[in-house]
Design an enzyme around this catalytic site. Structure first.
Site, PDB file in Angstrom:
ATOM      1  N   SER A 248     -21.177   4.237 -13.636  1.00  7.09           N
ATOM      2  CA  SER A 248     -22.099   3.231 -13.630  1.00  7.09           C
ATOM      3  C   SER A 248     -23.059   3.718 -12.852  1.00  7.09           C
ATOM      4  O   SER A 248     -22.912   4.701 -11.927  1.00  7.09           O
ATOM      5  CB  SER A 248     -21.344   1.853 -12.834  1.00  7.09           C
ATOM      6  OG  SER A 248     -20.304   1.240 -13.336  1.00  7.09           O
ATOM      7  N   ASP A 320     -10.064   9.560  -5.376  1.00  4.21           N
ATOM      8  CA  ASP A 320      -8.576   9.772  -5.643  1.00  4.21           C
ATOM      9  C   ASP A 320      -7.548   8.646  -5.000  1.00  4.21           C
ATOM     10  O   ASP A 320      -7.390   8.886  -3.832  1.00  4.21           O
ATOM     11  CB  ASP A 320      -8.290  11.039  -5.481  1.00  4.21           C
ATOM     12  CG  ASP A 320      -6.885  11.520  -5.998  1.00  4.21           C
ATOM     13  OD1 ASP A 320      -6.423  10.574  -6.741  1.00  4.21           O
ATOM     14  OD2 ASP A 320      -6.323  12.518  -5.731  1.00  4.21           O
ATOM     15  N   VAL A 322      -4.641   7.978  -6.904  1.00  8.38           N
ATOM     16  CA  VAL A 322      -3.144   8.157  -7.340  1.00  8.38           C
ATOM     17  C   VAL A 322      -2.980   9.723  -7.122  1.00  8.38           C
ATOM     18  O   VAL A 322      -3.686  10.597  -7.388  1.00  8.38           O
ATOM     19  CB  VAL A 322      -3.543   7.797  -8.758  1.00  8.38           C
ATOM     20  CG1 VAL A 322      -2.210   8.408  -9.652  1.00  8.38           C
ATOM     21  CG2 VAL A 322      -3.869   6.606  -9.168  1.00  8.38           C
ATOM     22  N   ASP A 323      -1.676   9.749  -6.827  1.00 12.96           N
ATOM     23  CA  ASP A 323      -1.217  11.110  -6.568  1.00 12.96           C
ATOM     24  C   ASP A 323       0.330  10.997  -7.490  1.00 12.96           C
ATOM     25  O   ASP A 323       0.802  10.148  -7.409  1.00 12.96           O
ATOM     26  CB  ASP A 323      -0.803  11.352  -5.274  1.00 12.96           C
ATOM     27  CG  ASP A 323      -2.196  11.562  -4.170  1.00 12.96           C
ATOM     28  OD1 ASP A 323      -2.919  12.309  -4.785  1.00 12.96           O
ATOM     29  OD2 ASP A 323      -2.061  10.944  -3.015  1.00 12.96           O
TER      30      ASP A 323
END
Length: 795
Positions: A248, A320, A322-323
């Site tokens: 975006s 981030d 998400v791991d």
């Protein structure tokens, strides 16, 4: 013979009858944009004016009546889309599509969105305005299901309609929060590159700055081919009937830099193209409330909106959240995994997936302390890898519905700012401007720091007690800029500058759009909505000339053909524009494909090369690598007796690109216009079936723009004759507080999801040509140019 004629006449009669019945039903199924209806649970008569583009302007005596009415009119235009949206997160697509959707259902059904939604509903204050107004909206949808016209898609698939619930709303937000999914595509690939080839091969990607040896050592072991995870997640999202958020642009210009001294907000969220599109516009007017909003199907409050007092928009933060953790299982007990405190038991949950015209499928979900074991949810993976996914969205308290309500009901900048803290995931850049002259960029998301030895771009060690140590940061440490002295704010998914010396990790897009936006805003004052409307469709790349300069400088032109020399001249003279008649973009993007193929595929293989093309990191690496003659990627590992140079690879790939274009577009270079290769089709899920494509799909259209210009038209580098544009602006909005009743917008296709509506595709040509229409706020103008639909309370 007479009998045969009679049989043929009967068959012909039946065919004609089917056509007549079908055509009659399609005519009947059109949305109602005028007339008079009754609606249950209304306190007072409510009037809806549908303007000349099908946008409902709802005038009600109170917000509850407005929301009930909104649910009804939203459903009559988008019920099919709502049905799809609520099914993907809980793993219920197979109920309507059969076994073809089973892989998607197994994954999404197992990652915990549905359970998180149920928990969020249970924790919601049942006396709050959030709850009461959301229930009124759902009541409107459910009244339409009970009394309205069933969409043709639901009839074709034989779907049994169920009432919509608050859990459906949370599930829709949950899928939209997941759909960015860049960590799922990227981390496994980067881990494979690290483990197979070493640190030198990562330098060109520029992930989180320099990667030190400590970071490389955060987890090492034998090569496991984690790219299978990337492959599975990528294929699921590509097959999804629901579009994903991908990027975006947005910027807000302070009054000090505008022609009339008032704030201007511009926003174009980038989402994968689909039909119907993502947003449904609606304007609500009550004695105590007004909002012109953009709604996701099946959700009660707008994610984008404006009124006479303030406006807001968003882009993806790309942080981030998400791991992935490689769990180490107990060699003596596969139901246990290792932790610093000893072995712990996995937890297990069995779920049932219903499959149309087939037997139910049992799904066994295994979970560690880090999250669900996704390697057991994805087909074709070795389940003994036991990689767990830790996702902030499902691990933190979910207050997304309260947050979106508060954003659309803010009293001032202070209350607006406070509401953003409620959004733990997804990470968003939320843009704000108001009539008082305030401008702001504020990021949402629960941010954290990891130990210096840990790099979250890789699969982490689930057993060492180090890789999962998070230092949670307070909300006031989130990147933001409020009324800065340079008098504008912007966001285009770029890496924020460090705050307190810390560079937030993420999957940021290249600097190109940010550089272009900043460069245009910095050098110019006296902006108005006309000049901003030209800027929002700007097609000039901020980095293309530098990249092409790096590439052409390395070419060995000794044996160039006439076409190769002519194309080279065009590239050297190019001003980095991507208009329909330009030739250089056709040359450049074909060359990009062959150069990337020549550098990446020999090490990583054909399948993994294609996966890399689907990530942001490839876009990030192009400028770095083309300027780095010492990059190890230049050498072709399949030629053992020689070491290829940058010049050799770029010359070879350039010749391949020209030859490919000669085969596809002919030998006349002057005919290789961008319009012939860069095209978009807005595809309906049922339109993937050729028999229905012309009825449901919209397009194809030639379209200007490209990857990473302001007019961001996203595609994957390819050698195909036609480059299919996969995503781009899901709307373009320009809110001008000096002329708030005449702000501008456009949707990619149209407001309605009903193929028989005149508003199904009536904005498509406007959109692809970079044009706009008004977002009307003036009641007299609305009344004069609209049809009227009246809802009366049921007695």
């Amino acid at each position: 013979m007479k009998l045969v004629k009679k049989i043929l006449l009967v068959i012909l009669f039946l065919l004609v009858l089917i056509v007549i019945v079908g055509a009659t039903y399609l005519q009947y199924s059109k949305p109602d944009y005028e007339g008079e209806f009754t609606l249950g649970n209304l306190n007072k008569e409510t009037t809806v004016y549908f303007d000349d583009y099908g946008v409902p302007h709802i005038y009600a005596e109170n917000q509850k009546d407005a929301m009930t009415t909104l649910g009804y009119v939203h459903a009559q235009d988008r019920l099919w889309q709502m049905e799809l949206m609520r099914r993907i997160a809980p793993g219920r697509l197979s109920e309507i599509f059969g076994g073809a959707a089973l892989k998607t259902d197994k994954f999404f059904g197992g990652i915990g969105i549905d359970e998180n939604s149920a928990k969020a509903v249970a924790q919601l204050d049942k006396n709050s305005q959030t709850y009461l107004l959301a229930q009124a909206y759902l009541d409107g949808i459910n009244q339409y299901i009970a009394e309205g016209k069933t969409p043709i898609e639901i009839r074709l698939l034989g779907i049994e309609q169920e009432k919509f619930t608050l859990k459906d709303v949370y599930n829709i937000f949950g899928f939209m929060s997941f759909s960015f999914a860049m960590a799922q595509k990227t981390d496994p690939l980067l881990t494979d590159i690290r483990d197979r080839f070493g640190l030198d091969y990562l330098k060109d990607f520029g992930i989180n700055g320099e990667l030190g040896t400590q970071q490389l050592q955060s987890f090492q072991g034998k090569y496991k081919e984690y790219s299978e995870i990337s492959k599975s997640v990528t294929s699921l999202l590509e097959a999804s009937p629901v579009p994903a958020f991908i990027g975006s642009n947005s910027w807000v210009i302070g009054g000090e830099k505008t022609k009339k001294g008032k704030v201007i907000l511009a926003n174009d969220p980038h989402i994968m193209y689909s039909q119907p599109g993502t947003w449904y516009e609606a304007h609500i007017v009550c004695p105590d409330y007004e909002m012109y909003g953009y709604y996701i199907a099946g959700t009660p409050f707008p994610l984008l909106g404006h009124n006479r007092e303030y406006a807001y928009g968003l882009t993806m933060f790309e942080n981030d959240d998400v791991d992935f953790f490689q769990e180490e299982e107990n060699p003596n007990n596969p139901k246990q995994y290792k932790t610093p405190d000893g072995f712990k038991n996995y937890t297990y949950q069995q779920k049932t997936i219903k499959v149309k015209d087939s037997t139910d499928v049992k799904l066994n979900v295994k979970t560690s302390q880090h999250g669900p074991i996704i390697t057991g949810l994805l087909d074709g993976l070795e389940t003994e890898k036991s990689v767990a996914m830790h996702w902030i969205y499902t691990q933190q308290k979910n207050r997304i519905l309260d947050a979106v309500y508060e954003l659309s009901h803010a009293k001032n900048l202070e209350s607006f700012h406070k509401s953003i803290e409620l959004i733990h995931a997804p990470g968003l850049n939320i843009m704000y401007g108001d009539a008082k002259g305030n401008i702001a960029w504020i990021t949402s998301g629960k941010l954290y720091k990891l130990p210096k030895s840990v790099n979250a771009n890789f699969i982490l060690n689930g057993a060492n007690g180090i890789d999962d140590k998070k230092e949670w940061l307070s909300f006031d440490q989130n990147p933001q800029a409020i009324n800065p002295p340079w008098h504008y704010v912007y966001s285009s998914n770029n890496q924020p500058t460090p705050i307190d010396g810390y560079l937030y990790p993420g999957y940021y897009l290249p600097k190109d759009r940010a550089m272009r936006i900043n460069g245009l805003l910095e050098q110019k004052n006296k902006w108005d909505k006309e000049t901003v409307s030209k800027m929002i469709v700007d097609n000039t790349s901020a980095t293309a000339q530098t990249i092409v300069g790096n590439m052409t400088k390395a070419l060995n032109i000794a044996n160039f053909s006439a076409n190769e020399n002519q194309a080279l001249t065009i590239l050297k003279d190019w001003k980095a524009t991507h208009e329909l008649n330009d030739i250089a973009p056709t040359l450049c993007n074909k060359w990009f494909y062959f150069y990337l193929k020549a550098t990446l595929e020999d090490e990583f293989g054909e399948e993994n090369f294609k996966l890399l093309l689907n990530t942001h990191i490839v876009k990030q690496m192009i400028e770095n690598q083309t300027a780095n003659a010492a990059s190890p990627w230049w050498d072709n590992v399949n030629t053992k007796d020689q070491k290829e140079t940058q010049s050799e690879i770029l010359t070879k790939s350039y010749k391949e690109a020209i030859k490919s274009l000669e085969n596809q577009l002919g030998s006349d270079v002057s005919q290789w216009q961008w319009s012939k290769v860069h095209q978009v089709t807005f595809q309906h899920p049922i339109g993937k079936v050729k028999l229905f494509s012309q009825f449901f799909n919209v397009g194809p259209f030639p379209i200007s723009g490209t990857n990473e210009v302001i007019n961001n038209q996203l595609f994957i580098y390819t050698d195909e004759a036609v480059i299919p544009v996969k995503g781009g602006p899901s709307t373009r909005r320009i809110i001008d507080f000096s002329d708030i009743e005449n702000s501008l917008s456009v949707l990619p296709t149209g407001q309605s999801g009903n193929p028989m509506s005149k508003h199904y595709s009536d904005q498509s040509e406007m959109f692809v040509n970079g044009k706009f229409r008004k977002m009307k706020l003036n009641k007299k103008e609305i009344e004069a140019t609209s049809t009227k639909l009246i809802f009366k309370p049921k007695s």
